[in-house]
Design an enzyme around this catalytic site. Structure first.
Site, PDB file in Angstrom:
ATOM      1  N   ARG A 109       7.940   2.947  -1.703  1.00 38.35           N
ATOM      2  CA  ARG A 109       7.776   2.456  -3.079  1.00 38.35           C
ATOM      3  C   ARG A 109       6.617   3.133  -3.802  1.00 38.35           C
ATOM      4  O   ARG A 109       6.625   3.258  -5.021  1.00 38.35           O
ATOM      5  CB  ARG A 109       7.653   0.935  -3.089  1.00 38.35           C
ATOM      6  CG  ARG A 109       8.992   0.236  -2.830  1.00 38.35           C
ATOM      7  CD  ARG A 109       8.839  -1.263  -2.774  1.00 38.35           C
ATOM      8  NE  ARG A 109       7.999  -1.686  -1.691  1.00 38.35           N
ATOM      9  CZ  ARG A 109       8.421  -2.010  -0.467  1.00 38.35           C
ATOM     10  NH1 ARG A 109       9.705  -1.972  -0.196  1.00 38.35           N
ATOM     11  NH2 ARG A 109       7.589  -2.398   0.454  1.00 38.35           N
ATOM     12  N   GLU A 150      -0.088  -3.122  14.012  1.00 36.04           N
ATOM     13  CA  GLU A 150      -0.108  -4.283  14.904  1.00 36.04           C
ATOM     14  C   GLU A 150       0.699  -4.005  16.168  1.00 36.04           C
ATOM     15  O   GLU A 150       0.379  -4.483  17.245  1.00 36.04           O
ATOM     16  CB  GLU A 150       0.528  -5.497  14.209  1.00 36.04           C
ATOM     17  CG  GLU A 150      -0.215  -6.015  13.033  1.00 36.04           C
ATOM     18  CD  GLU A 150       0.551  -7.123  12.338  1.00 36.04           C
ATOM     19  OE1 GLU A 150       1.339  -7.825  12.999  1.00 36.04           O
ATOM     20  OE2 GLU A 150       0.369  -7.273  11.122  1.00 36.04           O
TER      21      GLU A 150
END
Length: 170
Positions: free
Chosen positions: A61, A98
């Site tokens: 984006r 993560e």
């Protein structure tokens, strides 16, 4: 309702996505509305007016935002891609996620002395934006600034990515 408030109202909220307890904020409806998109892109670049020579967008984006911003400002656009998408990357930076690591790359299209404005849609934990900042430095040019549409403040991304101009916070 002013134009920025209207644009912010277009950010869709999806509870329990991608997992229970997460409130996902989707900027797609904002991007699909021409007036809102222009308002937000103008707000993204306004603090940096006259201080950048090219706009970099972080996949995916960020490409849309950077392309629009570059056109408005009359400058070029740099694509910061996920690894393996460029035939001849000039630089690459890996960073921790993560769940593992990721790598971003950029083509060798920048010139000495250029000032790069980095744009992305959301600042969450800050890893991707910090990696993009490092990538720009590795390419031998200056980061003029970093800006995002939405900062998720509770995730602490600013502590990782440094000073970031945000249009909206949640």
């Amino acid at each position: 309702m002013d134009a920025l408030t209207r644009a912010e109202s277009l950010i869709a909220l999806t509870p329990d996505y991608p997992e229970p307890g997460v409130l996902f904020r989707d900027v797609s409806p904002l991007l699909a509305d021409g007036d809102a998109l222009r308002t937000v892109v103008e707000a993204l670049i306004a603090p940096f007016e006259g201080r950048f020579d090219i706009v970099a967008g972080i996949e995916a984006r960020g490409f849309l935002l950077a392309g629009y911003a570059a056109a408005l400002a009359g400058v070029g656009m740099l694509q910061i891609r996920k690894a393996g998408k460029l035939p001849r990357p000039a630089a690459a930076v890996s960073y921790a996620l993560e769940y593992g690591t990721a790598t971003i790359e950029a083509p060798g299209v920048l010139h000495k002395g250029e000032r790069v404005l980095l744009l992305d849609d959301v600042l969450a934990t800050g890893g991707t934006l910090a990696a993009a900042q490092s990538l720009i430095v590795e390419l031998g040019v200056k980061v003029a600034g970093s800006a995002v549409v939405l900062e998720l403040e509770d995730l602490g991304g600013r502590a990782v990515a440094g000073d970031v101009h945000t249009v909206f916070t949640a």
